[in-house]
Motif scaffolding. Structure first.
Motif, PDB file in Angstrom:
ATOM      1  N   GLN A 238     -17.303  28.394 -31.221  1.00  0.00           N
ATOM      2  CA  GLN A 238     -17.868  29.728 -31.148  1.00  0.00           C
ATOM      3  C   GLN A 238     -19.398  29.731 -31.153  1.00  0.00           C
ATOM      4  OE1 GLN A 238     -16.261  32.641 -30.575  1.00  0.00           O
ATOM      5  NE2 GLN A 238     -14.432  31.354 -30.339  1.00  0.00           N
ATOM      6  N   SER A 239     -19.994  28.696 -31.712  1.00  0.00           N
ATOM      7  CA  SER A 239     -21.460  28.617 -31.758  1.00  0.00           C
ATOM      8  C   SER A 239     -22.082  28.429 -30.379  1.00  0.00           C
ATOM      9  CB  SER A 239     -21.901  27.458 -32.663  1.00  0.00           C
ATOM     10  OG  SER A 239     -21.692  26.204 -32.022  1.00  0.00           O
ATOM     11  N   GLY A 240     -21.283  27.925 -29.438  1.00  0.00           N
ATOM     12  CA  GLY A 240     -21.810  27.664 -28.103  1.00  0.00           C
ATOM     13  C   GLY A 240     -22.600  26.383 -27.995  1.00  0.00           C
ATOM     14  N   LEU A 241     -22.551  25.537 -29.033  1.00  0.00           N
ATOM     15  CA  LEU A 241     -23.289  24.270 -28.995  1.00  0.00           C
ATOM     16  C   LEU A 241     -22.807  23.416 -27.833  1.00  0.00           C
ATOM     17  CD1 LEU A 241     -25.240  22.187 -30.325  1.00  0.00           C
ATOM     18  CD2 LEU A 241     -23.267  21.418 -31.683  1.00  0.00           C
ATOM     19  N   ARG A 242     -23.764  22.975 -27.023  1.00  0.00           N
ATOM     20  CA  ARG A 242     -23.460  22.072 -25.927  1.00  0.00           C
ATOM     21  C   ARG A 242     -24.098  20.720 -26.203  1.00  0.00           C
ATOM     22  NH1 ARG A 242     -24.288  25.740 -20.487  1.00  0.00           N
ATOM     23  NH2 ARG A 242     -23.945  23.697 -19.536  1.00  0.00           N
ATOM     24  N   GLY A 243     -23.503  19.682 -25.656  1.00  0.00           N
ATOM     25  CA  GLY A 243     -24.006  18.342 -25.886  1.00  0.00           C
ATOM     26  C   GLY A 243     -25.460  18.205 -25.504  1.00  0.00           C
ATOM     27  N   ARG A 244     -26.249  17.602 -26.373  1.00  0.00           N
ATOM     28  CA  ARG A 244     -27.691  17.504 -26.156  1.00  0.00           C
ATOM     29  C   ARG A 244     -28.104  16.151 -25.577  1.00  0.00           C
ATOM     30  NH1 ARG A 244     -27.426  22.720 -26.716  1.00  0.00           N
ATOM     31  NH2 ARG A 244     -28.387  23.672 -28.574  1.00  0.00           N
ATOM     32  N   GLY A 245     -27.138  15.401 -25.067  1.00  0.00           N
ATOM     33  CA  GLY A 245     -27.476  14.102 -24.495  1.00  0.00           C
ATOM     34  C   GLY A 245     -27.864  14.162 -23.043  1.00  0.00           C
ATOM     35  N   GLY A 246     -27.541  15.260 -22.358  1.00  0.00           N
ATOM     36  CA  GLY A 246     -27.880  15.363 -20.940  1.00  0.00           C
ATOM     37  C   GLY A 246     -26.879  16.161 -20.147  1.00  0.00           C
ATOM     38  N   ALA A 247     -25.584  15.895 -20.335  1.00  0.00           N
ATOM     39  CA  ALA A 247     -24.556  16.555 -19.538  1.00  0.00           C
ATOM     40  C   ALA A 247     -24.313  17.992 -19.981  1.00  0.00           C
ATOM     41  CB  ALA A 247     -23.254  15.762 -19.612  1.00  0.00           C
ATOM     42  N   GLY A 248     -24.501  18.283 -21.249  1.00  0.00           N
ATOM     43  CA  GLY A 248     -24.360  19.657 -21.732  1.00  0.00           C
ATOM     44  C   GLY A 248     -22.934  20.139 -21.857  1.00  0.00           C
ATOM     45  N   PHE A 249     -21.972  19.247 -22.093  1.00  0.00           N
ATOM     46  CA  PHE A 249     -20.581  19.669 -22.236  1.00  0.00           C
ATOM     47  C   PHE A 249     -20.387  20.345 -23.593  1.00  0.00           C
ATOM     48  CE2 PHE A 249     -16.025  19.198 -22.947  1.00  0.00           C
ATOM     49  CZ  PHE A 249     -15.519  19.516 -21.703  1.00  0.00           C
ATOM     50  N   PRO A 250     -19.613  21.457 -23.648  1.00  0.00           N
ATOM     51  CA  PRO A 250     -19.415  22.169 -24.918  1.00  0.00           C
ATOM     52  C   PRO A 250     -18.824  21.272 -26.002  1.00  0.00           C
ATOM     53  CG  PRO A 250     -18.689  23.523 -23.070  1.00  0.00           C
ATOM     54  CD  PRO A 250     -19.000  22.166 -22.505  1.00  0.00           C
TER      55      PRO A 250
END
Length: 615
Positions: A238-250
């Protein structure tokens, strides 16, 4: 490819103390799954920074591994050496950031100071000179590393002083340094609200009590004592955090795939192999507040039902590894790791693993292969790690910044986290600005800054007042922006629409005196060097692209080369096994589209209009 096929690997007459030390290392790792990489790393140190032929044969016999397999490992990872080296390994960074700020000057100064060339050792056995694809300290470029210690913002005078210091035996102890690169500015309002950088620069990173004093492990306590794993996963989703490594997957979605799976064991891996040129954000968290990362990793383990976590740190980050190991020890002593954490039914432990010089190990399946004690060749997907990962068990892989967001989300709730950033990209982000700016540094801010704001406000404007020309966005894998894109909002959707990428949050800024052909050639050299060689599109494609760019830089290019490079990069992207070969299309296509005249000047006029290239 990563290493020439021809090498010399002599044997070494071992002293009794060396024999005893090597035997102790072998015995300690004997029978441990996937221990080959740390075993070789420790043995190399014991042998004086290299792996002699007789020692490799000894290891092969002791651990029942074929000798050819050990050579395969030793020639894949660039931090291993099969030849004798000096007491001090001087690694010069040749990443794009260092390249545009003076790598060649640094190399010239070191050649003069040491009277040796790259790959050679001084007659007194003190220094060996080597190159590094990236040291992860782009905010202090140009830089070099002597054993574990980084020296940045290099000048000829500073290089002379450092070398003389080491000649006198005045060796720097990396464990006593505050950090490896720059410092976090705390005078901005934006940093006083820090989430990811909370405590960095203010607390003692080796003190658990300091972390507890700023609210550390409160989120872990809330999760394991008051929430079910399903509730933790849903909160992160629910926070909407996406991966911060590059790809941005939820992130929450990734966790939700693994949570319901039934398996004897599950694992969580923190990808701390921060090898993308221009990227240095994760280092600040690991060096400045390692317990924050550890807390996020433990919560992730609870959320998916994992029994163990691994933090895989790039080999150049010695200080990060030192502080993470100390944090793990402290967490075990206080009951935040181990059996029945905080009196709950949840048991979980963490192991720190070191890489040994392979950018491709930043790809999640290559990283898993490395932890298993193999060469870091990316696997064919599917199956994805969430289903079949480490030792064929379900495994979640997240990077440092992603996991460092988790404690704040669990502690304060998803709605609170979504109050930062944009609708498409909620939350906060670590932006990195480097290159031709007055104040290269790391900035934590809600997602939604513009590139112009990052450069002019947080980067202090253009260095020496030379106007802006271009910026590679998101890291070395992504596209270039020019002046018309300066007001682009830096979130996932906006950057993608303009042909750039948020990626890791890196913005490499370049001025009008920078030659685009020279920079792209440098970036392409990185990718062809770091290709693992597993698949033909990447193995051959990166080489052809690099050679074509070299011809263009030397005034020997053809106009047809431009379409050839785009077509080849597109083919690589469509057919290669992993994202390494999918990267060139972005920076090749955007620079040819947006700075074509400069390419044509090299081709038609057969000279570099800026006088940078050898043509």
């Amino acid at each position: 490819m990563r290493r020439p096929a021809v090498f010399q690997n002599p044997s070494k007459d071992l002293s009794p103390s060396e024999v005893a030390r090597i035997q102790e290392i072998i015995d300690r790792y004997r029978g441990t799954k996937g221990a080959l990489l740390p075993l070789l790393s420790e043995v190399q140190v014991a042998c004086g920074h290299w792996l002699p032929a007789n020692v490799l044969a000894w290891i092969a016999d002791e651990v029942d591994v074929h000798l050819s397999y050990l050579y395969g490992m030793a020639t894949f990872y660039t931090m291993f050496s099969l030849e004798p080296r000096g007491q001090f390994i001087v690694r010069v960074c040749e990443s794009p950031a260092c390249h545009i700020l003076g790598t060649q000057t640094v190399l010239e100064a070191l050649r003069e100071e040491l009277d040796i060339d790259v790959g050679q050792t001084t007659p007194d056995g003190l220094f060996t000179l080597e190159l590094s694809s990236c040291l992860g300290v782009c905010e202090v470029a140009p830089a070099m590393q002597i054993n574990e210690v980084v020296f940045g913002n290099l000048t000829r005078q500073k290089i002379h002083e450092v070398i003389e210091r080491y000649r006198r035996g005045d060796v720097v102890d990396y464990r006593k340094l505050p950090g490896s690169g720059g410092r976090v500015r705390t005078d901005w309002e934006i940093h006083r609200r820090a989430i990811l950088l909370h405590g960095v620069g203010d607390i003692d990173p080796e003190s658990l009590d300091d972390y507890l004093a700023i609210g550390g492990y409160e989120a872990l306590r809330k999760a394991v004592l008051g929430m079910s794993p399903e509730q933790v996963v849903e909160e992160v989703k629910q926070s909407g955090l996406r991966g911060r490594g590059g790809a941005g997957f939820p992130t929450g979605m990734k966790w939700s795939f693994t949570l319901p799976l039934k398996a004897p064991e599950k694992y969580v891996i923190c990808n701390a192999d921060e090898g993308e040129p221009g990227t240095f954000k994760d280092r600040y968290i690991m060096e400045g507040n390692p317990h924050r990362l550890l807390e996020g990793l433990i919560i992730a383990g609870y959320a998916i039902g994992a029994c163990k976590g691994f933090i895989y740190v790039r080999g150049e980050y010695a200080l990060s590894m030192h502080r993470l190991r100390r944090a793990v020890e402290q967490a075990r002593e206080r009951g935040f790791l181990g059996q029945r954490i905080l009196g709950s039914t949840f048991s979980f432990d963490v192991e720190i693993r070191s890489g040994a010089g392979a950018y491709v190990c930043g790809e999640e399946t290559a990283l898993i292969e490395s932890i298993e004690g193999l060469r870091g060749n990316p696997r064919v997907k599917p199956p994805f790690p969430g289903v079949r990962g480490l030792w064929a068990m379900p495994t979640v892989v997240n990077n440092v910044e992603t996991l460092a967001n988790v404690p704040a989300i669990i502690k304060n709730g998803a709605s609170w986290y979504r109050s930062f950033g944009t609708e498409d990209s909620p939350g906060v982000k670590l932006y990195q600005i480097c290159g031709h700016v007055n104040a290269p540094q790391i900035v934590e801010a809600p997602l939604g800054l513009t590139l112009r704001e990052l450069i002019e406000v947080y980067g202090g404007g253009m260095k020496d007042g030379i106007p802006f020309k271009m910026c590679q966005t998101g890291g070395a894998s992504f596209g270039f922006f020019t002046a018309e894109h300066l007001d682009t909002v830096m979130d996932y959707a906006s950057m993608q629409k303009k042909g750039g990428a948020l990626g890791s949050g890196t913005m490499l800024v370049m001025n009008e005196k920078t030659c685009v052909v020279d920079v792209v050639r440098n970036i392409m050299h990185f990718f062809q060097h770091e290709s693992c060689g597993f698949c033909t599109p990447c193995r051959r494609g990166t080489r052809v692209l690099y050679e074509t760019l070299c011809r263009i830089a030397q005034g020997e290019g053809r106009e047809s080369d431009l379409s050839l490079m785009v077509d080849l990069a597109q083919t690589m992207s469509a057919t290669a096994n992993c994202a390494l070969a999918m990267s060139p299309i972005f920076f090749v296509r955007t620079t040819i589209e947006r700075l074509k005249d400069e390419y044509l000047a090299h081709i038609v006029d057969k000279k570099c209009p800026l006088g940078v290239c050898s043509a």
